[in-house]
Scaffold this active site. Sequence first.
Site, PDB file in Angstrom:
ATOM      1  N   GLU A 278      -2.309 -64.184 -28.289  1.00  0.00           N
ATOM      2  CA  GLU A 278      -3.218 -64.148 -27.091  1.00  0.00           C
ATOM      3  C   GLU A 278      -2.602 -64.215 -26.094  1.00  0.00           C
ATOM      4  O   GLU A 278      -1.934 -65.182 -25.475  1.00  0.00           O
ATOM      5  CB  GLU A 278      -4.037 -65.720 -27.586  1.00  0.00           C
ATOM      6  CG  GLU A 278      -4.921 -65.913 -26.356  1.00  0.00           C
ATOM      7  CD  GLU A 278      -5.466 -67.337 -26.627  1.00  0.00           C
ATOM      8  OE1 GLU A 278      -5.790 -67.780 -27.685  1.00  0.00           O
ATOM      9  OE2 GLU A 278      -5.729 -67.977 -25.388  1.00  0.00           O
TER      10      GLU A 278
ATOM     11  N   LYS B 138     -13.175 -71.522 -31.031  1.00  0.00           N
ATOM     12  CA  LYS B 138     -12.019 -71.875 -30.789  1.00  0.00           C
ATOM     13  C   LYS B 138     -12.342 -73.418 -30.479  1.00  0.00           C
ATOM     14  O   LYS B 138     -13.251 -73.776 -29.548  1.00  0.00           O
ATOM     15  CB  LYS B 138     -11.445 -71.277 -29.617  1.00  0.00           C
ATOM     16  CG  LYS B 138     -10.318 -72.124 -28.951  1.00  0.00           C
ATOM     17  CD  LYS B 138      -9.501 -71.178 -27.698  1.00  0.00           C
ATOM     18  CE  LYS B 138      -8.607 -71.772 -26.907  1.00  0.00           C
ATOM     19  NZ  LYS B 138      -7.797 -71.142 -26.374  1.00  0.00           N
TER      20      LYS B 138
ATOM     21  N   ARG C 207      -3.420 -66.405 -17.191  1.00  0.00           N
ATOM     22  CA  ARG C 207      -3.106 -67.377 -16.306  1.00  0.00           C
ATOM     23  C   ARG C 207      -2.010 -66.967 -15.202  1.00  0.00           C
ATOM     24  O   ARG C 207      -1.612 -67.939 -14.569  1.00  0.00           O
ATOM     25  CB  ARG C 207      -2.587 -68.521 -17.099  1.00  0.00           C
ATOM     26  CG  ARG C 207      -3.479 -69.260 -18.054  1.00  0.00           C
ATOM     27  CD  ARG C 207      -3.104 -70.272 -18.950  1.00  0.00           C
ATOM     28  NE  ARG C 207      -4.006 -70.499 -20.288  1.00  0.00           N
ATOM     29  CZ  ARG C 207      -3.810 -71.257 -21.351  1.00  0.00           C
ATOM     30  NH1 ARG C 207      -2.665 -72.153 -21.151  1.00  0.00           N
ATOM     31  NH2 ARG C 207      -4.528 -71.307 -22.250  1.00  0.00           N
TER      32      ARG C 207
ATOM     33  N   THR D 270      -7.838 -67.276 -21.971  1.00  0.00           N
ATOM     34  CA  THR D 270      -8.410 -67.458 -20.613  1.00  0.00           C
ATOM     35  C   THR D 270      -9.128 -66.344 -19.838  1.00  0.00           C
ATOM     36  O   THR D 270      -9.057 -66.424 -18.660  1.00  0.00           O
ATOM     37  CB  THR D 270      -7.128 -67.774 -19.821  1.00  0.00           C
ATOM     38  OG1 THR D 270      -6.251 -68.648 -20.491  1.00  0.00           O
ATOM     39  CG2 THR D 270      -7.421 -69.008 -18.653  1.00  0.00           C
TER      40      THR D 270
HETATM   41  C1  3PG Z   1      -4.654 -72.746 -25.195  1.00  0.00           C
HETATM   42  O1  3PG Z   1      -5.180 -72.320 -24.198  1.00  0.00           O
HETATM   43  O2  3PG Z   1      -5.021 -72.947 -26.484  1.00  0.00           O
HETATM   44  C2  3PG Z   1      -3.659 -73.717 -24.913  1.00  0.00           C
HETATM   45  O3  3PG Z   1      -2.911 -73.731 -23.765  1.00  0.00           O
HETATM   46  C3  3PG Z   1      -2.543 -73.698 -26.101  1.00  0.00           C
HETATM   47  O4  3PG Z   1      -2.681 -75.017 -26.311  1.00  0.00           O
HETATM   48  P1  3PG Z   1      -0.916 -75.587 -26.260  1.00  0.00           P
HETATM   49  O5  3PG Z   1      -0.040 -75.169 -25.001  1.00  0.00           O
HETATM   50  O6  3PG Z   1      -1.041 -77.007 -26.432  1.00  0.00           O
HETATM   51  O7  3PG Z   1      -0.255 -75.069 -27.653  1.00  0.00           O
END
Ligand code: 3PG
Length: 321
Positions: free
Chosen positions: A43, A131, A47, A71
């Site tokens: 994914e 999610k 960002r 995102t």
């Molecule tokens: C996401 O958007 O899924 C998170 O940023 C991932 O989470 P993590 O960085 O704590 O693994």
Amino acid sequence: MTKTELFKFFHDLAIVPVVKIDDAAKAVPLAKAMIKGGINTAEITFRTDAAEEAIRRISEACPEMVVGAGTVINPSLAEKAVKAGAQFIVSAGLNPETVRWCNEHDVPCCPGVCTPSEIEMGLSLGLDTLKFFPAETSGGVKMLKDLGGPFPKLKFMTTGGINPANVQDYARTPNVMAIGGSWMVKADLIENEKWDEITRLCEEALRLVQCMELVHVGINTADAAEAKKVADTFTAFGMTLNDGNSSIFMDKSIEVMKSPFYGAKGHLAFKCPDLERTVSYLGKKGFTVKEESVKYDAKGKMKVCYFNEEVGGFAIHLVKG
Ligand code: 3PG
């Protein structure tokens, strides 16, 4: 891939890395490092400004990579991602407009939720997989188990605060379809081109989510009389004998077979929570299921199987648990 195929792929693979990339030039080496570590999906999060170009480059250079966008906060971003090659859309929260756009364009999407009300909104938009974000902050596996009560058919892709220390807790939770996270593709690893480390972390993640544990050793004997003799000997080691139809169990750790069974010498039984997933994982390492050995539970999930290939004269046996 259809939504059903994609989610089956996520389930079997179990890990969906969440990538934040600042330099699109690093996208293809990153994808290759992940593929080498056994993970052919990512994914790529919007960002950074490099996300769109990173998706495009990976899609073009690595067709085996199932690349998606994360995102994605509105429909126009979803459209941009799909045009660049994204095969699925993920978001931290649930924007009904983005979900509707994805539904209209047959693009699988997985919006983020962390409350029952948000889940109901997702269900009303026709979604059956969401999610769960931010997973650890929102109650982790305990919350997932509680959500399984009112929403028994719903599956989750869990992300947020997951790492090698707690990933097995999620892998053992039945309503978790797959686990996302950034720990194997941290921005600094990408920035510093630590491709071997990324490969290693991907391999480790895949190994961990199988939660495989050796539970018993099977010993083949010629017949019931020999089995009895072998079993009696083990009682001297303080083990308790449990006589069954085709074998004698010594405690739960040694199974003395009453006939020559699978494996030249016997078998090694590993328990794991999701046999479909582990069969897929071991399948990529050359193990093929012995079809006649497979048994299913009432829900149609595999509960035991053996593989055709032996290790050191032992057949490998998987048991759900
Ligand atoms: C996401 O958007 O899924 C998170 O940023 C991932 O989470 P993590 O960085 O704590 O693994």
